[in-house]
Write a protein that holds these residues in place. Structure first.
Motif, mmCIF file in Angstrom:
data_model
loop_
_atom_site.group_PDB
_atom_site.id
_atom_site.type_symbol
_atom_site.label_atom_id
_atom_site.label_comp_id
_atom_site.label_asym_id
_atom_site.label_seq_id
_atom_site.Cartn_x
_atom_site.Cartn_y
_atom_site.Cartn_z
ATOM 1 N N ALA A 315 0.740 -1.194 -0.062
ATOM 2 C CA ALA A 315 0.176 -0.252 -0.044
ATOM 3 C C ALA A 315 0.976 1.381 0.146
ATOM 4 O O ALA A 315 0.787 2.151 -0.809
ATOM 5 N N GLU A 316 1.886 1.130 0.901
ATOM 6 C CA GLU A 316 2.805 2.578 0.929
ATOM 7 C C GLU A 316 3.502 2.668 -0.256
ATOM 8 O O GLU A 316 3.656 3.639 -0.763
ATOM 9 N N ALA A 317 4.049 1.296 -0.953
ATOM 10 C CA ALA A 317 4.673 1.423 -2.083
ATOM 11 C C ALA A 317 3.959 2.016 -3.404
ATOM 12 O O ALA A 317 4.413 2.795 -3.957
ATOM 13 N N SER A 318 2.748 1.417 -3.393
ATOM 14 C CA SER A 318 1.957 2.138 -4.464
ATOM 15 C C SER A 318 1.996 3.430 -4.433
ATOM 16 O O SER A 318 1.848 4.220 -5.392
ATOM 17 N N SER A 319 1.777 4.062 -3.102
ATOM 18 C CA SER A 319 1.601 5.561 -2.903
ATOM 19 C C SER A 319 3.115 6.053 -3.654
ATOM 20 O O SER A 319 2.961 7.354 -3.922
#
Length: 491
Positions: A315-319
């Motif tokens: 989730a943080e990576a996609s952001s």
């Protein structure tokens, strides 16, 4: 012994005593790097910068010299280094040479360190085997048959370079075990500090609430020296803690009498190899023989750690990875007639990101999407809070450190897992991800060899901000284990 085989502590003393010059030490490492090409550890060599820095270190020698004056290091390709390619092992950052220096590398250079070059890694730090890199696989210097083995990931190049004596130490980053697992696979020491102890400014982000930089070294003493130079408050990083940095090396007293070491019952996994179980038991005995009290503890939410991690991190990576759009820097796809800006984004990302990064971005985008946010991301955040509470309760009960295995196996062959079920690869992080989710410090120490002759490590987990105590426990374990084996040179 060649100069490049020295530890940081030994080289520091030899440099201070005039037995060795920084230029000679750097040349020994550069020669080793040239010979070590089959390991594919160094991906951007910087010999001119290294020799300039070494000459400056020799000129500076004396009372004013920094703690790392003249010490040659390798820098993971995730750290921005001014004027030097900083690609995070991704094609999407091809050609990117930052106009600024990361806080960590700035601090290392202020301490007098020499940069030998940039090190291989998994693309954007996403991987456990260094097989997702745009530079190709890094290779473990340990070899017991005709296979090429993984050095672990994502800091595989750092681990291989230190284990093969191509450098005296290296920087790594750890989001779910990316310092500790490669350290265990290559028979070296790797420490992930408390979240906020080391600045993240100028380090290419993977998952911002989990990423933490740390040292990878040949000994616990070296880890203490290198961490002391890397750590400290940075106003440029809002997650950096304004907490004084103790003298980590001075904390290595070797006395842990009366300290409580917790053994979490949940880490006794079904199907754990007997060798790992035996090594863990030996570790308990060694710490008990040193005067520590061994206590059983429970970390009941451990079983949910991997699924929680593999929701939060993607989730943080996609952001974080949304910024790689082909507009400002790095790769931009060639566009056809009539292509618009959305086509440019799609083509650039399809060409620039590798398969594993694409997989995690898609998972992350999915769990953050409307209708699934509460079911996945919010639930994972709640589980994370419970995992942290488990550790808090153990430390509140008087536990000083926690002993666990570092990895579920020794190093496996390159290509053996990467193309199989990706979940099988994710299981490599089973003992390490809890530490990142709880923001705690953790260290991997080499303790023995398995039946095949490959290194195995144990992990110690410390109280928040107690890297000094954690390093001392690791120092005791290291001394008791007496691990001195090195890979036989085949490259």
């Amino acid at each position: 012994m060649n100069a490049n085989e020295l530890t940081i502590a030994e080289a520091r003393d030899a440099l201070a005593g005039g037995e060795l010059s920084a230029v000679d030490l750097t040349m020994a490492c550069l020669t080793a790097i040239d010979a070590g090409t089959p390991l594919n550890a160094f991906v951007h060599a910087t010999p001119e910068i290294a020799l300039d820095q070494a000459r400056a270190a020799d000129a500076r020698r004396g009372a004013d010299a920094g703690a790392l004056n003249g010490i040659p290091l390798g820098i993971k390709d995730l750290f921005c280094t001014k004027g030097v390619a900083s690609q995070a092992a991704s094609n999407i950052l091809k050609g990117f040479k930052p106009e600024y220096e990361s806080t960590v590398t700035s601090k290392l250079f202020e301490a007098g360190a020499v940069m030998l070059g940039k090190l291989n890694m998994d693309e954007f730090a996403m991987g456990s085997s260094n097989e997702t890199s745009c530079y190709g696989d890094a290779v473990n210097p340990w070899k017991v048959d005709d296979r090429r083995l993984t050095p672990g990931g994502s800091s595989g190049g750092s681990a291989a370079a230190v284990a093969a004596d191509l450098c005296l130490g290296a920087t790594g980053t750890d989001t779910g075990g990316s310092i500790r697992q490669p350290a265990a696979f290559t028979g070296i020491v790797g420490i992930k500090p408390t979240y906020g102890r080391v600045s993240r400014w100028g380090i290419v982000a993977f998952a911002s609430s989990l990423d933490q930089a740390g040292p990878m070294t040949k000994s616990v003493r070296d880890a203490a020296i290198l961490l002391g130079a890397m750590a400290g408050h940075d106003p440029k990083d809002s997650t950096s803690a304004d907490i004084p940095v103790p003298d980590f090396e001075a904390a290595l007293t070797g006395d842990i009498r009366g300290k409580k070491i917790g053994i979490p019952r949940e880490y006794r996994m079904d199907g754990m190899p007997a060798e790992i179980e035996a090594l863990w038991a030996r570790g308990r005995e060694m710490l008990a023989d040193a005067g520590a009290e061994i206590v059983d503890i429970s970390l009941p939410h451990t079983k949910y750690a991997l699924p929680a991690y593999y929701v939060i991190a993607p989730a943080e990576a996609s952001s974080n990875l949304a910024r790689y759009d082909g507009v400002r820097y790095g790769h931009r796809a060639r566009l056809g007639q009539g292509d618009g800006i959305v086509d440019m984004y799609e083509k650039t990302r399809a060409e620039g990101f590798g398969k594993e990064v694409q997989r995690r971005v898609m998972i992350g985008t999915y769990v953050l999407s409307a209708g699934f946010y509460d079911a996945y991301y919010n639930r994972a955040r709640k589980v994370r809070a419970l995992i942290k509470r488990d550790f808090d309760e153990a430390f509140a009960a008087g536990v000083d450190a926690i002993l666990t295995p570092a990895t579920p196996s020794s190093a496996f062959g390159l290509g053996e897992m990467a193309e199989a079920d990706p979940v099988a690869m994710y299981l490599n992080d089973v003992f390490t991800v809890t530490v990142n989710l709880a923001g705690l410090p953790g260290i991997s120490v080499p303790v023995g060899l398995d039946a095949k002759g490959l290194p195995l490590g144990l992990q110690l987990i410390g109280r928040p901000w107690d890297e000094a105590g954690l390093l001392n426990h690791a120092h005791v374990l290291e001394r008791a284990a007496g691990f001195v084996e090195k890979p036989r040179k085949w490259w």
